[in-house]
Design an enzyme around this catalytic site. Structure first.
Site, PDB file in Angstrom:
ATOM      1  N   THR A 168       0.860  -1.176   0.000  1.00 44.80           N
ATOM      2  CA  THR A 168       0.000   0.000   0.000  1.00 44.80           C
ATOM      3  C   THR A 168       0.897   1.225   0.000  1.00 44.80           C
ATOM      4  O   THR A 168       1.484   1.590   1.027  1.00 44.80           O
ATOM      5  CB  THR A 168      -0.927   0.009   1.231  1.00 44.80           C
ATOM      6  N   LYS A 228      -6.935   1.031  -3.556  1.00 43.27           N
ATOM      7  CA  LYS A 228      -6.599   0.411  -2.267  1.00 43.27           C
ATOM      8  C   LYS A 228      -6.660   1.428  -1.133  1.00 43.27           C
ATOM      9  O   LYS A 228      -7.189   1.146  -0.047  1.00 43.27           O
ATOM     10  CB  LYS A 228      -5.186  -0.203  -2.349  1.00 43.27           C
ATOM     11  N   LYS A 235      -0.863   5.439   8.670  1.00 40.62           N
ATOM     12  CA  LYS A 235      -0.102   5.676   7.437  1.00 40.62           C
ATOM     13  C   LYS A 235      -1.023   5.699   6.225  1.00 40.62           C
ATOM     14  O   LYS A 235      -0.926   6.575   5.360  1.00 40.62           O
ATOM     15  CB  LYS A 235       0.971   4.597   7.291  1.00 40.62           C
TER      16      LYS A 235
END
Length: 294
Positions: free
Chosen positions: A88, A164, A232
């Protein structure tokens, strides 16, 4: 197929094992060493790049940059290699990777994954794949091994990364929605277990609600997907929104709550620990006290 792996965290290990068990030749490099049954460990990322396809499962932009870009190892890759990044990462970094791979003469595919380690172990991930059609066709057999479905996100690889990030943003929003609902229902005499039975069997029966409602009902937030990683990903979503010139108010609120969770010393706990702060305003203070005493 001759497959290289760069990074063997919980997800990478599961994928490497499944690929080896499917009969592929797998060689892997991992920063902290280790081993996986049926997988040959190699001495460097450059060694892993001497394959037909390489899957990189490193945690974020900065780690990929330090392992692959700053040492300049891409220029030593095998001719005809397809590099698949399942991490990711930010949309901006994905765009940079497209340019760098074109310059190195390497095919690049963004293939971030939906699923936790238990899902990866079963080979039932959802893979969001973006890249040139010929590259996607070449790597499709190995993506089929690790997934229950490969979702074609189109020829523009960073679109897969945007998808994503958006998915993880929505999971975080779902996590926060549940404890806020619990505040309302418990204040009026309805247990969270009873309320969750209602929503799971009517309006919200998806896996995200099933998994995280169980954590919230039990008040147990043992490490799954760490809150620090959730923070994050929400940062990446905020950056992508800024690059699109938009302000997303719900994202901003959830980002702030996840940041508070990490600041309270729960960064290594499952990201559903965010619910503890919403249900109990004193949870943050108690968590900070426990952290200072440990």
């Amino acid at each position: 197929m001759d497959i290289g792996m760069i990074g063997l965290g919980a997800m990478g290990r599961a994928m490497a094992l499944n690929l080896a068990q499917a009969g592929h030749t797998v060689k892997a490099w991992n920063r902290s060493g280790g081993s996986v049954e049926g997988v040959t460990m190699v001495a460097s990322p450059a060694d892993a790049l001497q394959s037909d396809t390489v899957l990189t499962t490193l945690s974020d932009d900065s780690v990929i940059r330090s392992v692959l870009l700053e040492p300049g190892v891409l220029k030593h890759a095998k001719q005809g290699l397809v590099h698949v990044v399942t991490s990711t990462i930010s949309v901006a970094f994905a765009r940079e990777l497209v340019v760098l791979h074109e310059a190195a003469g390497i095919d690049y595919v963004s293939a971030p994954i939906l699923g936790r380690p238990d899902v990866a172990a079963k080979g039932e991930l959802n893979v969001l794949a973006g890249g040139a059609p010929h590259a996607l066709t070449k790597v499709r057999p190995l993506l089929d091994v690790i997934s229950k479905r490969v979702w074609d996100m189109g020829a523009d690889a960073p679109a897969a990364n945007a998808a994503k990030i958006a998915c993880n943003m929505m999971i975080a929003m779902a996590i926060e929605a549940m404890p806020e609902a619990v505040v309302l229902t418990e204040a009026n005499g309805l247990s969270r277990e009873h309320f969750f039975e209602l929503i799971l069997n009517t309006l919200f029966g998806s896996r995200s609600y099933q998994v995280y409602s169980a954590n919230i009902a039990a008040g147990q937030y043992e490490a799954g997907f760490k809150a620090s990683l959730g923070l994050k990903d929400l940062r990446l979503a905020s950056e992508a929104a800024g690059q699109a010139g938009r302000s997303l108010p719900l994202l901003a609120a959830v980002h702030g709550q996840m940041a508070a969770t990490v600041e309270a010393g729960m960064g290594d706990r499952d990201w559903s620990a965010m619910a503890a702060l919403t249900i109990d305003p004193n949870a943050k203070r108690r968590s900070i006290v426990r952290s200072s005493l440990s």
